[in-house]
Design a protein around this motif. Structure first.
Motif, PDB file in Angstrom:
ATOM      1  N   VAL A  58       0.743  -1.213   0.189  1.00  0.00           N
ATOM      2  CA  VAL A  58      -0.189   0.448   0.462  1.00  0.00           C
ATOM      3  C   VAL A  58       0.927   1.057  -0.206  1.00  0.00           C
ATOM      4  O   VAL A  58       0.518   2.276  -0.707  1.00  0.00           O
ATOM      5  N   GLY A  59       2.106   1.259   0.962  1.00  0.00           N
ATOM      6  CA  GLY A  59       2.943   2.512   0.306  1.00  0.00           C
ATOM      7  C   GLY A  59       2.988   2.720  -0.592  1.00  0.00           C
ATOM      8  O   GLY A  59       3.667   4.118  -0.777  1.00  0.00           O
ATOM      9  N   ARG A  60       3.380   1.932  -1.481  1.00  0.00           N
ATOM     10  CA  ARG A  60       4.140   2.219  -2.330  1.00  0.00           C
ATOM     11  C   ARG A  60       3.320   2.202  -3.140  1.00  0.00           C
ATOM     12  O   ARG A  60       4.007   3.540  -4.091  1.00  0.00           O
ATOM     13  N   MET A  61       2.569   1.910  -3.381  1.00  0.00           N
ATOM     14  CA  MET A  61       1.085   2.486  -4.240  1.00  0.00           C
ATOM     15  C   MET A  61       0.631   3.528  -4.193  1.00  0.00           C
ATOM     16  O   MET A  61       0.118   4.566  -4.864  1.00  0.00           O
ATOM     17  N   LEU A  62       0.769   4.509  -3.112  1.00  0.00           N
ATOM     18  CA  LEU A  62       0.432   5.879  -2.350  1.00  0.00           C
ATOM     19  C   LEU A  62       1.540   6.728  -2.897  1.00  0.00           C
ATOM     20  O   LEU A  62       1.023   7.818  -3.611  1.00  0.00           O
ATOM     21  N   THR A  63       2.737   6.113  -2.883  1.00  0.00           N
ATOM     22  CA  THR A  63       3.897   7.077  -3.149  1.00  0.00           C
ATOM     23  C   THR A  63       3.550   7.237  -4.882  1.00  0.00           C
ATOM     24  O   THR A  63       4.114   8.002  -5.032  1.00  0.00           O
ATOM     25  N   LEU A  64       3.275   5.996  -5.296  1.00  0.00           N
ATOM     26  CA  LEU A  64       3.754   6.265  -7.259  1.00  0.00           C
ATOM     27  C   LEU A  64       2.015   6.515  -7.604  1.00  0.00           C
ATOM     28  O   LEU A  64       2.584   7.688  -8.526  1.00  0.00           O
ATOM     29  N   GLY A  65       1.013   6.872  -6.773  1.00  0.00           N
ATOM     30  CA  GLY A  65       0.106   7.699  -7.179  1.00  0.00           C
ATOM     31  C   GLY A  65       0.515   9.037  -6.558  1.00  0.00           C
ATOM     32  O   GLY A  65       0.122   9.671  -7.548  1.00  0.00           O
ATOM     33  N   TRP A  66       1.139   9.290  -5.684  1.00  0.00           N
ATOM     34  CA  TRP A  66       1.361  10.563  -5.381  1.00  0.00           C
ATOM     35  C   TRP A  66       2.353  11.395  -7.186  1.00  0.00           C
ATOM     36  O   TRP A  66       2.464  12.404  -7.393  1.00  0.00           O
ATOM     37  N   ALA A  67       4.026  10.371  -7.011  1.00  0.00           N
ATOM     38  CA  ALA A  67       4.346  10.994  -8.308  1.00  0.00           C
ATOM     39  C   ALA A  67       3.858  11.282  -9.510  1.00  0.00           C
ATOM     40  O   ALA A  67       4.183  11.619 -10.238  1.00  0.00           O
ATOM     41  N   LEU A  68       2.340  10.308  -9.944  1.00  0.00           N
ATOM     42  CA  LEU A  68       1.994  10.701 -11.161  1.00  0.00           C
ATOM     43  C   LEU A  68       0.898  11.665 -11.118  1.00  0.00           C
ATOM     44  O   LEU A  68       1.596  12.147 -12.118  1.00  0.00           O
ATOM     45  N   SER A  69       0.755  11.795  -9.694  1.00  0.00           N
ATOM     46  CA  SER A  69      -0.624  13.190  -9.757  1.00  0.00           C
ATOM     47  C   SER A  69       0.483  14.090 -10.232  1.00  0.00           C
ATOM     48  O   SER A  69       0.084  15.468 -10.529  1.00  0.00           O
ATOM     49  N   ALA A  70       1.399  13.940  -9.486  1.00  0.00           N
ATOM     50  CA  ALA A  70       2.749  15.683  -9.565  1.00  0.00           C
ATOM     51  C   ALA A  70       3.073  15.338 -11.182  1.00  0.00           C
ATOM     52  O   ALA A  70       3.080  16.391 -11.281  1.00  0.00           O
ATOM     53  N   ALA A  71       3.421  14.713 -11.561  1.00  0.00           N
ATOM     54  CA  ALA A  71       3.635  14.281 -12.794  1.00  0.00           C
ATOM     55  C   ALA A  71       2.875  15.293 -13.923  1.00  0.00           C
ATOM     56  O   ALA A  71       2.841  16.045 -14.574  1.00  0.00           O
ATOM     57  N   THR A  72       1.139  14.555 -13.966  1.00  0.00           N
ATOM     58  CA  THR A  72       0.926  15.446 -14.402  1.00  0.00           C
ATOM     59  C   THR A  72       0.027  16.617 -14.442  1.00  0.00           C
ATOM     60  O   THR A  72       0.165  17.470 -15.243  1.00  0.00           O
ATOM     61  N   GLY A  73       0.156  17.000 -13.000  1.00  0.00           N
ATOM     62  CA  GLY A  73      -0.702  18.342 -12.944  1.00  0.00           C
ATOM     63  C   GLY A  73       1.178  19.382 -13.442  1.00  0.00           C
ATOM     64  O   GLY A  73       0.962  20.753 -13.573  1.00  0.00           O
ATOM     65  N   ALA A  74       2.531  19.011 -13.283  1.00  0.00           N
ATOM     66  CA  ALA A  74       3.956  19.975 -13.948  1.00  0.00           C
ATOM     67  C   ALA A  74       3.180  19.819 -15.500  1.00  0.00           C
ATOM     68  O   ALA A  74       3.349  20.576 -16.048  1.00  0.00           O
ATOM     69  N   VAL A  75       2.696  19.317 -16.049  1.00  0.00           N
ATOM     70  CA  VAL A  75       2.970  18.850 -17.675  1.00  0.00           C
ATOM     71  C   VAL A  75       1.472  19.572 -18.129  1.00  0.00           C
ATOM     72  O   VAL A  75       1.462  20.435 -18.674  1.00  0.00           O
TER      73      VAL A  75
END
Length: 227
Positions: free
Chosen positions: A119-136
């Motif tokens: 779960v911890g890894r999935m949450l970190t990946l989720g935040w990373a994905l959302s931040a990358a999408t926000g940067a775009v």
């Protein structure tokens, strides 16, 4: 590519160092923490790059005619990139094992942990994905808002939240329909009904109205719990 990578790294870092510490807290606590992070990052950006508005070049220059309307090529490209990202995310979350694991973690972390999902890894990946999408998103929106400053995305966040509330917070299709509806209604209101000065107030009014009349939005589903 660089902005997206930096955004993903920042999102993962924030989850690992701060949000992981309040993972078991109430939703109100997590909301307050994220609002505080927004204020901190905005202030840091102002200290580093100053608050004076700056210009940002368009990725694609020129205009294109679509029927009677004349659009910037950058706007057409922005729409195409947004649609491509939405389709890619839909396919990722629906047809890949990693995407399904992230969805399961978001819906029920305890059951996901019992099923062997980290779960911890999935949450970190989720935040990373959302931040990358926000940067775009920031990179695409910057030329449209004319001037770039630390607070340039605040009106965009208001429109995004209104779109999610109107369409349904748990419905990706609803968010898409809500975004298109908010864009059309806001421009109609600013041009013909209330004037451009009250456009943001009109969007806030839509949020209040939807929350009062139909809190789940147009495509949202009511949560049913057994007692």
């Amino acid at each position: 590519m660089l902005f997206r990578s930096l955004g993903a790294a920042l999102g993962g870092f924030v989850d690992l160092t701060i949000l992981r510490r309040v993972a078991g807290a109430s939703h109100i606590t997590i909301i307050i923490v994220t609002i505080g992070l927004l204020a901190i990052f905005n202030s840091m950006a102002g200290v580093i790059w100053e608050y004076d508005p700056k210009t940002f070049p368009m990725l694609i220059e020129g205009t294109v005619n679509i029927g009677p309307a004349t659009l910037l090529r950058h706007q057409v490209a922005m729409l195409g990139v947004a649609l491509a990202i939405m389709v890619a995310l839909y396919l990722f979350f629906r047809y890949t094992s990693l995407g399904l694991a992230m969805r399961a973690t978001a819906q029920n972390p305890l059951a996901s942990r019992l099923m062997g999902i980290r779960v911890g890894r999935m949450l970190t990946l989720g935040w990373a994905l959302s931040a990358a999408t926000g940067a775009v998103a920031g990179l695409l929106v910057a030329p449209i808002v004319i001037s770039v400053s630390p607070n340039m995305m605040l009106p965009i966040l208001l429109y995004a939240f209104a779109a999610a509330v109107l369409g349904g917070l748990d419905s990706p299709l609803g968010a898409l329909v809500g975004g298109l509806s908010i864009g059309v209604l806001e421009n109609l209101a600013g041009t013909y009904w209330i004037g451009p000065e009250l456009k943001q107030a009109f969007v806030l009014g839509i949020i209040v109205l939807v929350l009062v009349v139909r809190p789940t939005g147009l495509f949202g589903q009511k949560a049913i719990r057994r007692v």
